[in-house]
Write an enzyme that holds these catalytic residues in place. Structure first.
Site, PDB file in Angstrom:
ATOM      1  N   ASP A   1       0.841  -1.190   0.000  1.00 44.93           N
ATOM      2  CA  ASP A   1       0.000   0.000   0.000  1.00 44.93           C
ATOM      3  C   ASP A   1       0.882   1.248   0.000  1.00 44.93           C
ATOM      4  OD1 ASP A   1      -1.926   1.937   0.391  1.00 44.93           O
ATOM      5  OD2 ASP A   1      -2.968   0.851   1.991  1.00 44.93           O
TER       6      ASP A   1
ATOM      7  N   ASP B   1      -3.448   2.471  -5.648  1.00 41.95           N
ATOM      8  CA  ASP B   1      -2.240   2.530  -4.821  1.00 41.95           C
ATOM      9  C   ASP B   1      -2.074   1.370  -3.867  1.00 41.95           C
ATOM     10  OD1 ASP B   1      -4.359   3.254  -3.177  1.00 41.95           O
ATOM     11  OD2 ASP B   1      -3.102   4.544  -1.941  1.00 41.95           O
ATOM     12  N   GLU B   2      -2.881   0.321  -4.042  1.00 40.56           N
ATOM     13  CA  GLU B   2      -2.629  -0.847  -3.211  1.00 40.56           C
ATOM     14  C   GLU B   2      -2.979  -2.120  -3.965  1.00 40.56           C
ATOM     15  OE1 GLU B   2      -5.726  -1.719  -0.043  1.00 40.56           O
ATOM     16  OE2 GLU B   2      -5.960   0.452  -0.202  1.00 40.56           O
TER      17      GLU B   2
HETATM   18 MG   LIG Z   1      -2.406   3.982   0.137  1.00 42.83          MG
END
Ligand SMILES: [Mg+2]
Length: 434
Positions: free
Chosen positions: A17, A111-112
């Site tokens: 993440d 983003d993860e």
């Molecule tokens: Mg994040």
């Protein structure tokens, strides 16, 4: 049955993440912001914080907080509007990096992602080294930092990376990784609030709180029927299993899409055909880059024009596999040239259909080096057995590095007079003009 020593690690799930993603990208692109409180989000009265730097968090600023409230808490914060195209671009690079490290990657947002390392023979120490390596790569190749959770189970990996994020950067140090071995899962999960568990929303958490269940450990005290009654069978069974270390949800590779389309609706109808051509070129380029980034090929390309009476005029190619800005652009422009001339156009659409993973065969034009006698015309030696280099791959890399306008086929460049419209399209796609 004899006991067999199994050297394979049970730690096969990683959750990676990126930290304060949008804010971190703003700092990356504007290094003068480093160390300052940065908030990313809109600016109207209803705008909320989309992302904020750690420096802003120190003032009590949080994601999803009203922007006005955030700026009241931290008046010196630097406020930036979101640049989604830029975040998507970096998100794609992030995903490519993860896909090189694991067989199965399930992205969650930009983003993860979850990684399943599969059944490869890896020791716990190797898995941890791999996680460290990924963090280093994210730092050196993307200029961003990430938290990584490592566990035997998906939900535990997620909770582990979240636990890392809770640590202040000073305490967290350079590691940014939390490994939760299977034997430590019960202790790790027990004290966590139920609202923190992936898949447990505020409504579920409130229903459980109403019967005195607040932490994961509390779930171990109630029979399955109680959870089923409160939450329904599926959700009840899931939490029952989770609390007892019996939940093993698979990491699922992102579901393949069948088509992708990009549409621009003009603020006022456009009559100039050359300007429309420029718009088609920009849309096709964005589509082609997306295909290349996602490792996909399309079976066909379509170009559509919508007239002011909302009638659609389409042309579709169904030739060989296409992928990359070069080939999509060329086909899209050829299709555009076959469309009837319209007095005015309200919207333009470019789409690709029949998507499938790019196989070994490189279908796009290749550059002369890498497939000839082992040297480029410039005299730079390259490996003899190197596969042909795809022109699209090179162009896509250049654009990723130097911006969307870095390299385009001359035939797709809008005429000087069309730049305004093309620029408008670039703006409406969220891409930045450079
Ligand atoms: Mg994040």
């Amino acid at each position: 049955m004899s006991h067999r020593v199994d050297a394979r690690s049970q730690l096969r799930i990683l959750h990676v993440d990126l930290d304060a993603f949008f804010a971190a990208v703003e700092v990356l692109d504007e290094p003068a912001l480093a160390g300052r409180p940065v908030v990313v989000g809109g600016s109207g009265p209803r705008a909320v914080v989309a992302s904020c730097s750690y420096e802003a968090r120190r003032f009590g600023v949080r994601s999803a907080m009203p922007m006005l409230e955030a700026l009241r808490r931290c008046p010196e914060a630097v406020h930036r509007p979101p640049r989604m195209a830029r975040y998507r671009e970096i998100g794609r690079a992030f995903l490519a990096l993860l896909r090189a490290a694991a067989d199965v990657v399930e992205p969650v947002g930009l983003d993860e992602a979850y990684l399943d390392l599969g059944g490869n023979a890896r020791s716990d120490r190797q898995v941890e080294a791999l996680a460290q390596g990924l963090r280093r790569q994210v730092a050196t190749e993307l200029g961003l930092s990430a938290a990584v959770g490592v566990a035997a189970h998906k939900h535990v990996a997620k909770l582990a990376s979240r636990a890392v994020k809770r640590l202040p950067p000073a305490v967290r140090g350079e590691r940014g990784i939390l490994v939760v071995p299977p034997e430590a899962e019960a202790d790790f999960l027990g004290p966590l609030p139920l609202a923190a568990v992936p898949g447990v929303g505020p409504v579920t958490a409130a229903r459980l709180a109403a019967v005195g269940l607040h932490q994961v450990a509390d779930l171990r005290t109630v029979p399955r029927t109680v959870l089923r009654r409160r939450l329904g069978q599926a959700a009840g069974d899931r939490l029952f299993a989770l609390a007892r270390g019996q939940l093993d949800e698979p990491v699922r590779a992102s579901r393949p899409r069948r088509s992708i389309s990009k549409i621009v609706t003009f603020p006022s109808d456009v009559e100039d055909r050359e300007r429309l051509r420029g718009v088609v070129a920009v849309l096709a380029q964005a589509l082609g880059d997306q295909l290349a980034d996602e490792g996909l090929l399309a079976r066909s390309v379509s170009v559509g024009l919508r007239d002011p009476a909302h009638r659609d005029h389409h042309r579709t190619s169904s030739s060989d596999a296409v992928g990359g800005a070069w080939s999509v652009g060329r086909q899209a422009l050829a299709l555009f040239d076959r469309l009837p001339g319209l007095p005015a156009v309200r919207a333009v659409e470019v789409s690709v259909q029949g998507l499938r993973p790019r196989n070994e065969v490189v279908q796009s034009p290749t550059l002369p080096f890498g497939c000839g006698d082992g040297s480029t015309p410039g005299g730079v030696a390259v490996g003899r057995r190197r596969p042909p280099v795809s022109l699209d791959a090179v162009a896509s890399k250049l654009r990723t590095r130097f911006g969307p306008r870095a390299l385009q086929p001359a035939s797709t460049l809008p005429e000087a007079g069309a730049r305004g419209v093309a620029g408008g399209v670039v703006g409406s796609l969220g891409l930045r003009e450079d």
